[in-house]
Every structure is written in C-alpha cells, then in structure tokens.
Design a protein around this motif. Structure first.
Motif, short mmCIF file in Angstrom:
data_model
loop_
_atom_site.label_atom_id
_atom_site.label_comp_id
_atom_site.label_asym_id
_atom_site.label_seq_id
_atom_site.Cartn_x
_atom_site.Cartn_y
_atom_site.Cartn_z
N PRO A 205 0.83 -1.21 0.00
CA PRO A 205 0.00 0.00 0.00
C PRO A 205 0.86 1.26 0.00
O PRO A 205 2.03 1.23 0.39
CB PRO A 205 -0.81 -0.13 1.30
CG PRO A 205 -0.04 -1.08 2.15
CD PRO A 205 0.68 -2.00 1.23
N GLU A 206 0.26 2.35 -0.44
CA GLU A 206 1.00 3.61 -0.61
C GLU A 206 1.65 4.06 0.68
O GLU A 206 2.78 4.58 0.67
CB GLU A 206 0.03 4.69 -1.12
CG GLU A 206 0.70 6.02 -1.40
CD GLU A 206 -0.28 7.02 -1.99
OE1 GLU A 206 0.09 8.21 -2.09
OE2 GLU A 206 -1.41 6.63 -2.35
N GLN A 207 1.01 3.86 1.81
CA GLN A 207 1.56 4.35 3.08
C GLN A 207 2.74 3.51 3.57
O GLN A 207 3.44 3.91 4.49
CB GLN A 207 0.47 4.39 4.16
CG GLN A 207 -0.19 3.06 4.47
CD GLN A 207 -1.42 2.80 3.61
OE1 GLN A 207 -1.50 3.29 2.49
NE2 GLN A 207 -2.37 2.05 4.16
N VAL A 208 2.98 2.37 2.96
CA VAL A 208 4.06 1.49 3.37
C VAL A 208 5.25 1.57 2.43
O VAL A 208 6.41 1.50 2.86
CB VAL A 208 3.56 0.03 3.48
CG1 VAL A 208 4.72 -0.92 3.74
CG2 VAL A 208 2.50 -0.09 4.56
N ILE A 209 5.00 1.76 1.13
CA ILE A 209 6.07 1.67 0.15
C ILE A 209 7.13 2.75 0.35
O ILE A 209 8.32 2.51 0.12
CB ILE A 209 5.50 1.71 -1.29
CG1 ILE A 209 6.61 1.31 -2.29
CG2 ILE A 209 4.93 3.08 -1.62
CD1 ILE A 209 6.09 1.08 -3.69
N GLU A 210 6.71 3.92 0.82
CA GLU A 210 7.69 4.99 1.03
C GLU A 210 8.71 4.58 2.09
O GLU A 210 9.92 4.77 1.91
CB GLU A 210 6.98 6.29 1.43
CG GLU A 210 7.91 7.49 1.49
CD GLU A 210 7.17 8.78 1.79
OE1 GLU A 210 7.84 9.81 1.93
OE2 GLU A 210 5.92 8.74 1.89
N SER A 211 8.22 4.01 3.18
CA SER A 211 9.13 3.56 4.23
C SER A 211 10.00 2.40 3.74
O SER A 211 11.18 2.33 4.05
CB SER A 211 8.32 3.12 5.45
OG SER A 211 9.15 2.50 6.41
N GLU A 212 9.41 1.51 2.94
CA GLU A 212 10.16 0.38 2.40
C GLU A 212 11.30 0.86 1.50
O GLU A 212 12.41 0.34 1.55
CB GLU A 212 9.23 -0.56 1.61
CG GLU A 212 8.34 -1.42 2.46
CD GLU A 212 9.12 -2.51 3.19
OE1 GLU A 212 10.09 -3.05 2.64
OE2 GLU A 212 8.76 -2.80 4.35
N LEU A 213 11.02 1.84 0.67
CA LEU A 213 12.02 2.31 -0.27
C LEU A 213 13.10 3.17 0.40
O LEU A 213 14.30 2.98 0.16
CB LEU A 213 11.36 3.12 -1.39
CG LEU A 213 10.69 2.33 -2.51
CD1 LEU A 213 9.90 3.27 -3.42
CD2 LEU A 213 11.72 1.57 -3.33
N PHE A 214 12.68 4.12 1.23
CA PHE A 214 13.62 5.13 1.72
C PHE A 214 14.10 4.89 3.15
O PHE A 214 15.08 5.51 3.59
CB PHE A 214 12.97 6.52 1.61
CG PHE A 214 12.54 6.84 0.22
CD1 PHE A 214 13.47 7.20 -0.75
CD2 PHE A 214 11.20 6.76 -0.14
CE1 PHE A 214 13.07 7.50 -2.04
CE2 PHE A 214 10.79 7.05 -1.43
CZ PHE A 214 11.73 7.42 -2.39
N GLY A 215 13.41 3.99 3.87
CA GLY A 215 13.80 3.74 5.25
C GLY A 215 13.27 4.82 6.18
O GLY A 215 12.65 5.80 5.75
N HIS A 216 13.51 4.63 7.48
CA HIS A 216 13.05 5.63 8.44
C HIS A 216 13.89 5.59 9.70
O HIS A 216 14.56 4.59 9.99
CB HIS A 216 11.56 5.41 8.79
CG HIS A 216 11.29 4.08 9.42
ND1 HIS A 216 10.71 3.04 8.75
CD2 HIS A 216 11.52 3.61 10.69
CE1 HIS A 216 10.58 1.99 9.55
NE2 HIS A 216 11.08 2.31 10.74
#
Length: 449
Positions: A205-216
């Motif tokens: 989902p959109e809210q997860v892919i950003e964290s998956e790609l860029f980390g946090h």
C-alpha cells in the motif's frame, strides 16, 4: 510415423532374410546380423531404435543378449522371437523389462505393430533425454532457459549491458520471467557481490512503500520504534529491482525521480542525505511509452528509466522453447516431490503445443509440477482434475490415493493389458509393477473376461 531403426538378430539366415523383408515392407530401416556379438558391437546408449532377436542362438542366446543390452541402456526396447518351449523364459524376460515377445509362427502385422510402438517409445525416451541434457546445458544458475533466436538475442543483450551501470526498463507479460532477467543483470555484472533487492510496487500500500524504499528513523511515524534501512540504501553497490513499477503511487514517483537523478536518499524522520551507488532495473507489464497505457505514471520518470529497454517475449511467441522448459521444470519438481521424472507422453506434448499459456513461464512451471504429481492433461486444463473426493489425510497420503486411482483407470481402459497401460501412464515397466505391489492392485482384476 517417424522413421524407426531395427537391429534384427537371428542365426538362421533364411529366417533373418525373411524377417528383414517383412520389416522393410513395413517401412522400417533394418540392420540384420546373425550373432549377438555383431549386435552388441552396434549398440550404445544413443541407439535410436528397436532390437528384435531370436532367443535360441549359439554362444550368446537372445536372453543373454537382452541382459547385456540392459547394461548398455535399459530403455532400449527388445522384442524376443520365441519358439513354443521358450515362452516361460520370454515371460520372465518381460518381467525383467523386455518390451515384448512373439511366439513363432507369428503374424507379420503383429511384428510390424510391435516394432512401431516400441520405436515410438524409444523416440520419446531419446527425446526426453535430449531435453534434459539441453536443460543441463542451459542451466546457468537455472535461469533464462531457451534456445529460440529471441532468447539467444535477449541473453546476448543482457551480457552486453550487465556490466554497465545503466538503468534498465523491462516490459513483459505476467509470468514471462522479468525477475529472472533482472537477476541475471545482477549476476553477470560487477555488482554481483552487492545485494539484489526486489520490491513489487503493486504488492504494498501507498503508506508502506515509502518507508520500504527510503527507510526511516525511530519515531518517524507511529509504530516506527527503531531505525530501518530502506530498500534503496540496502541495494547500494548492488541492484534494485522494482517490479510492476506502473503501480507506484504518484507521490512516490516524484521521490523516485529525484533518487534517480541525484543518487541519494533521505530516510523518513531525518534531513540527512545519504549517497547511494544505485543501479535500478524496473519492470512493467504495460507499455509506459503509450500515454493511454501509462495512466498516471509520470512521463519524466518513464524517460529517466527508459535508458535501455528489454522486451521479454511471451511463451506463445517462443513455442520451440516450451518442451525444454517443461523438461527442466519437471526434473526440478521430481526432485522436490521425490517422484520419478515423467516421460513426455503424446498427451502432454499436444497440450504443450496447443495451449496458449496466458500465464507464461510461471503457468508452465505449475503445469510441470502437476504432471509430475500424476495429473493428466488429456481432455482438460491442468487444473481441472477433481481431487475433492480424495479424502482426508496428509498431502502424500492424498497424492498416493490419486496415483493409485490413475493406475486403476489406465488398467481399466487398457483391459488389463500391461503394455498399453504403461504407455498410457508413461512410466517404466519396473516402476509399474512396483506401484501395483505398493497399492495392492491386482492387474488380472482388470483383464477382459
């Protein structure tokens, strides 16, 4: 009927001549010899035909010749010509693996039919061996199997661009092998020592892919309790494979475009910019160059990715590769399920040739697995076999019940005839008898009364 070679052995020169004429009139290519020693000198595992031999011969008789042929190649079909007193010996030889015996005098049409069927069996055996040999040669890590011009060109292109750091965009239908190509681009490059990192953009989902790609960083959002290295940073020095990139959310596309241009990432929850040694391989099943297919996928991101484009041909456009692929997948499945490798029967061959394979290589893999497990393609799609009545129990127990029922069905249709049954099942004679004993099946129960 394909050409069948016959090695004819008989020490009676008059009978040798007469039998040779009968076989040649039947359309076979015949090599006639008068002793077992002459025959053995002409045989090796590549022999592409059938041995027809008399039993009673001096020095080495037909039974000893059969035994020696089994040592050369147990799959060479041997038909024994027998006098009345030799029939018990011939029956024993059948149990040991001889193809058939002909009690003298025998009708010429029975000899011709027997040789024709034995020759077809031999052709299938050699064809399957050739496919397995080709599968071994094409393994290269078990990837990108195929000998058609389209696949040869694809492999050559991969080798040419693998050692460059250029980003690659792949197009291909579902199941056509896009991740296989991405893996090869990684393996055949200087980046092979780095990580191969795969991410399906359509699976998150959109809210997860950003964290998956860029980390946090810790506390970047609710639930972010510890630092996480993103997929992009983890792939630094290796290869990042983005599958179904057409599914990437528009906001993430903007961030991805900046990563590709600047070769740096900024994890969520921090202003720290981290450089990355990045090589991106993206895959899509739609034509991103066509505005109608592209939808809301950013045109500038498409052009940034589209430095080199690879097109993966669907299976229906490289049909000559299908038997080789099937053979390779069947060998793997047999090893995995601890089953015999199945012979490619005419029914399987027809299905491979006639089916459109909308699921491509992935669908063919599953079909090979089902074939190894005993599901027949005749008259149905691979998934059409009804297994709802196999009862309870473990998977091996249920598969045993299915296998036993398939054997009973084949025996019933062949009216208990062993030769017709093993040809329908596509298994060796010894395997057939072993399975009868294992499942307590009595062949005579199915014989015509």
């Amino acid at each position: 009927m394909s050409e069948v070679n016959v090695l004819l052995v008989d020490d009676d020169r008059d009978l040798l001549k007469a039998t040779r004429q009968t076989l040649e009139l039947g359309g076979f290519t015949v090599t006639a010899v008068s002793s077992a020693l002459e025959a053995l000198a002409l045989l090796d595992p590549r022999f592409p035909g059938v041995v027809v031999t008399d039993i009673r011969m001096p020095l080495i008789d037909g039974l000893e010749l059969f035994d020696r042929i089994r040592r050369i190649d147990p799959d060479i079909p041997v038909i024994l010509m027998t006098g009345h007193g030799d029939i018990p010996m011939a029956v024993k030889a059948i149990r040991d693996g001889a193809y058939d015996f002909l009690p003298k005098p025998f009708p010429t049409d029975r000899l011709v039919q027997g040789v024709m069927h034995a020759g077809e069996k031999r052709r299938l055996v050699l064809e399957n061996r050739a496919l397995r040999d080709a599968a071994e040669e094409a393994r290269d890590g078990g990837l990108l199997i195929g000998q058609t011009p389209a696949m040869e060109r694809l492999r050559e292109t991969i080798r040419q661009i693998a050692d460059t750091d250029v980003d690659v965009l792949m197009t291909g239908e579902t199941g056509s092998g896009k991740e296989v190509v991405a893996t090869l681009l990684h393996r055949w490059s200087r980046r092979a020592k780095g990580h191969f990192v795969a991410l399906n953009c359509g699976a998150l989902p959109e809210q997860v892919i950003e964290s998956e790609l860029f980390g946090h960083e810790p506390g970047a959002f609710t639930g972010a309790q510890k630092k996480r290295v993103g997929r992009i940073e983890h792939s630094s020095g290796g290869t990042l494979f983005l599958d179904e990139i057409e599914s990437m959310a528009p906001a993430t596309q903007v961030q991805m475009l900046r990563v590709l241009e600047m070769r740096e990432v900024t994890p969520l929850g921090t202003n720290e910019v981290r450089p990355v040694d990045l090589r991106v391989v993206a895959a899509t099943k739609v034509d991103l160059g066509d505005p109608r297919s592209r939808g809301d996928f950013r045109e500038d991101l498409y052009y940034r990715l589209n430095v080199v484009t690879l097109s993966i041909p669907p299976l229906r456009e490289r049909r000559d590769d299908i038997p080789l692929l099937f053979s390779t997948f069947a060998v793997r499945a047999a090893s995995r399920f601890k089953r015999d490798v199945p012979v490619m029967t005419d029914a399987v061959r027809r299905y491979l040739a006639e089916h459109d394979w909308p699921g491509n290589v992935r669908e063919l893999t599953h079909f090979a697995e089902r074939t190894v497990l005993g599901f027949s393609p005749e008259g149905a799609s691979p998934g059409a076999l009804d297994v709802s009545d196999t009862g309870a129990g473990t998977l091996p127990q249920r598969m045993d019940r299915i296998e036993a029922e398939l054997i009973r069905t084949a025996l019933r249709e062949a009216e208990g005839d062993v030769q017709r049954t093993i040809e329908a099942l596509g298994i060796p004679r010894k395997t057939f008898y072993d399975k009868l004993q294992r499942y307590g099946i009595v062949r005579s129960d199915f014989a015509r009364k």
